[in-house]
Write an enzyme that holds these catalytic residues in place. Structure first.
Site, short mmCIF file in Angstrom:
data_model
loop_
_atom_site.label_atom_id
_atom_site.label_comp_id
_atom_site.label_asym_id
_atom_site.label_seq_id
_atom_site.Cartn_x
_atom_site.Cartn_y
_atom_site.Cartn_z
N SER A 88 -35.62 4.48 -17.86
CA SER A 88 -36.01 5.43 -16.79
C SER A 88 -35.02 5.56 -15.63
O SER A 88 -35.26 6.37 -14.72
CB SER A 88 -37.40 5.09 -16.19
OG SER A 88 -38.43 5.50 -17.06
N THR A 89 -33.93 4.78 -15.64
CA THR A 89 -33.06 4.81 -14.45
C THR A 89 -31.94 5.83 -14.54
O THR A 89 -31.11 5.93 -13.63
CB THR A 89 -32.43 3.43 -14.18
OG1 THR A 89 -31.54 3.10 -15.26
CG2 THR A 89 -33.48 2.35 -14.03
N GLY A 90 -31.91 6.61 -15.64
CA GLY A 90 -30.90 7.66 -15.77
C GLY A 90 -31.51 9.01 -15.44
O GLY A 90 -31.91 9.27 -14.31
N VAL A 91 -31.63 9.83 -16.49
CA VAL A 91 -32.19 11.19 -16.34
C VAL A 91 -33.57 11.15 -15.66
O VAL A 91 -33.90 12.05 -14.88
CB VAL A 91 -32.34 11.84 -17.74
CG1 VAL A 91 -32.99 13.19 -17.66
CG2 VAL A 91 -30.99 11.95 -18.43
N ASP A 114 -22.27 -1.33 -24.19
CA ASP A 114 -22.90 -0.20 -24.89
C ASP A 114 -23.92 -0.79 -25.85
O ASP A 114 -23.56 -1.56 -26.75
CB ASP A 114 -21.80 0.56 -25.64
CG ASP A 114 -22.35 1.72 -26.44
OD1 ASP A 114 -23.58 1.81 -26.65
OD2 ASP A 114 -21.54 2.56 -26.87
N ILE A 115 -25.18 -0.45 -25.68
CA ILE A 115 -26.25 -1.09 -26.46
C ILE A 115 -26.10 -0.81 -27.96
O ILE A 115 -26.57 -1.60 -28.78
CB ILE A 115 -27.64 -0.65 -25.92
CG1 ILE A 115 -28.71 -1.68 -26.28
CG2 ILE A 115 -28.02 0.74 -26.40
CD1 ILE A 115 -30.02 -1.52 -25.52
N GLY A 144 -28.03 10.58 -22.51
CA GLY A 144 -28.05 9.17 -22.15
C GLY A 144 -28.02 8.22 -23.34
O GLY A 144 -27.38 8.48 -24.36
N VAL A 145 -28.77 7.14 -23.20
CA VAL A 145 -28.77 6.11 -24.24
C VAL A 145 -29.41 6.65 -25.53
O VAL A 145 -28.99 6.30 -26.64
CB VAL A 145 -29.45 4.82 -23.71
CG1 VAL A 145 -30.93 4.97 -23.52
CG2 VAL A 145 -29.14 3.64 -24.62
N ASP A 146 -30.38 7.52 -25.38
CA ASP A 146 -31.04 8.14 -26.54
C ASP A 146 -30.02 8.92 -27.37
O ASP A 146 -29.95 8.78 -28.61
CB ASP A 146 -32.14 9.09 -26.00
CG ASP A 146 -33.13 9.52 -27.07
OD1 ASP A 146 -33.06 9.00 -28.19
OD2 ASP A 146 -33.98 10.39 -26.76
N1 AR6 Z 1 -25.87 1.72 -23.78
C1 AR6 Z 1 -26.65 1.17 -22.82
N2 AR6 Z 1 -27.15 1.88 -21.78
C2 AR6 Z 1 -26.84 3.19 -21.72
C3 AR6 Z 1 -26.04 3.85 -22.67
C4 AR6 Z 1 -25.54 3.06 -23.75
N3 AR6 Z 1 -24.78 3.57 -24.71
N4 AR6 Z 1 -25.93 5.15 -22.32
C5 AR6 Z 1 -26.62 5.31 -21.17
N5 AR6 Z 1 -27.17 4.13 -20.79
P1 AR6 Z 1 -31.18 7.49 -19.72
P2 AR6 Z 1 -34.04 7.64 -19.02
C6 AR6 Z 1 -27.99 3.80 -19.62
O1 AR6 Z 1 -30.90 8.75 -18.99
O2 AR6 Z 1 -33.70 7.67 -17.58
C7 AR6 Z 1 -32.84 11.19 -22.62
O3 AR6 Z 1 -32.43 12.51 -22.68
C8 AR6 Z 1 -27.85 4.68 -18.41
O4 AR6 Z 1 -26.70 4.32 -17.67
O5 AR6 Z 1 -30.55 7.30 -21.07
O6 AR6 Z 1 -35.13 6.72 -19.49
C9 AR6 Z 1 -34.14 10.93 -23.37
O7 AR6 Z 1 -34.25 11.76 -24.52
C10 AR6 Z 1 -29.14 4.36 -17.66
O8 AR6 Z 1 -28.97 3.23 -16.83
O9 AR6 Z 1 -32.79 7.28 -19.96
C11 AR6 Z 1 -35.19 11.25 -22.36
O10 AR6 Z 1 -35.47 12.63 -22.32
C12 AR6 Z 1 -30.12 3.99 -18.77
O11 AR6 Z 1 -29.34 3.91 -19.97
C13 AR6 Z 1 -34.54 10.82 -21.06
O12 AR6 Z 1 -33.14 10.88 -21.28
C14 AR6 Z 1 -31.25 4.97 -18.97
O13 AR6 Z 1 -30.79 6.29 -18.77
C15 AR6 Z 1 -34.91 9.41 -20.70
O14 AR6 Z 1 -34.39 9.11 -19.43
#
Ligand code: AR6
Length: 174
Positions: A123-126, A12-13, A34-36
């Site tokens: 970018s690899t999540g949402v 977890d970052i 997500g991470v945000d």
């Molecule tokens: N620590 C590390 N990595 C994580 C954590 C964590 N605690 N939680 C999730 N990830 P995403 P995006 C990983 O969706 O695709 C938000 O709503 C997750 O498994 O967080 O860039 C923003 O506000 C994935 O591999 O980011 C934007 O609207 C990675 O983080 C949008 O999502 C990125 O997934 C950005 O989408």
């Protein structure tokens, strides 16, 4: 060959005690999932206030751009907020924009004398960017930057999902 300054973690970052963690934010820096979401939750309301101030001044944070805030209650010192591209099939400059997000985050780190930086898989999540290609771009961009810049001492790729961790492990030959 992989640069000795590159590390890989499945973690977890928000738990990391580095100079800066990178947030995969949106153009309005208004938090989200997500991470945000995890970063805003752990940092506390001061982060939202700082982000709002940046948006008041700049209007938005463009895709590929990066901005800096403090880290509130997090154990790291700073947060670099960057915005990755939304994947729409690969014909809208997504690869270049993803590379730019990594590059501009590292450039900002260098400018602010930040020495240790942790990246999530932007970018690899949402935003739906294909994981393998995103990892290839991330590793290439970080390697290129480190080749040209001695001031950054450590870059950690922090994966939250095992699938991403295995992809990075393979690319980095670790
Ligand atoms: N620590 C590390 N990595 C994580 C954590 C964590 N605690 N939680 C999730 N990830 P995403 P995006 C990983 O969706 O695709 C938000 O709503 C997750 O498994 O967080 O860039 C923003 O506000 C994935 O591999 O980011 C934007 O609207 C990675 O983080 C949008 O999502 C990125 O997934 C950005 O989408």
């Amino acid at each position: 060959m992989t640069d000795a300054r590159i590390e890989l973690l499945l973690d977890d970052i928000t738990s990391l005690k580095v100079d800066a963690i990178v947030n995969a934010a949106n153009t309005q820096l208004k938090g989200g999932g997500g991470v945000d979401g995890a970063i805003h939750k752990a940092a506390g309301p001061i982060l939202y206030e700082e982000c709002s101030k940046i948006i008041e001044e700049k209007g938005s944070c463009s895709v590929g751009e990066a901005v800096l805030t403090s880290a509130g209650n997090l154990p790291c010192k700073h947060i670099i907020h960057t915005v990755g591209p939304i994947w729409t099939g690969g014909t809208n400059n997504e690869e270049k924009l993803l590379a730019r997000a990594y590059f501009n985050s590292l450039l900002l780190a260098k400018e602010k004398k930040i020495k240790t930086v942790a990246f999530p898989n932007i970018s690899t999540g949402v935003y739906g960017f294909p994981k393998q290609r995103a990892a290839e771009i991330a590793v290439q961009e970080v390697k290129n930057f480190l080749d040209m810049n001695a001031s950054i001492e450590k870059v950690i790729f922090v994966c939250f999902e095992e699938a991403n961790y295995l992809i990075y492990k393979n690319i980095l030959g670790m």
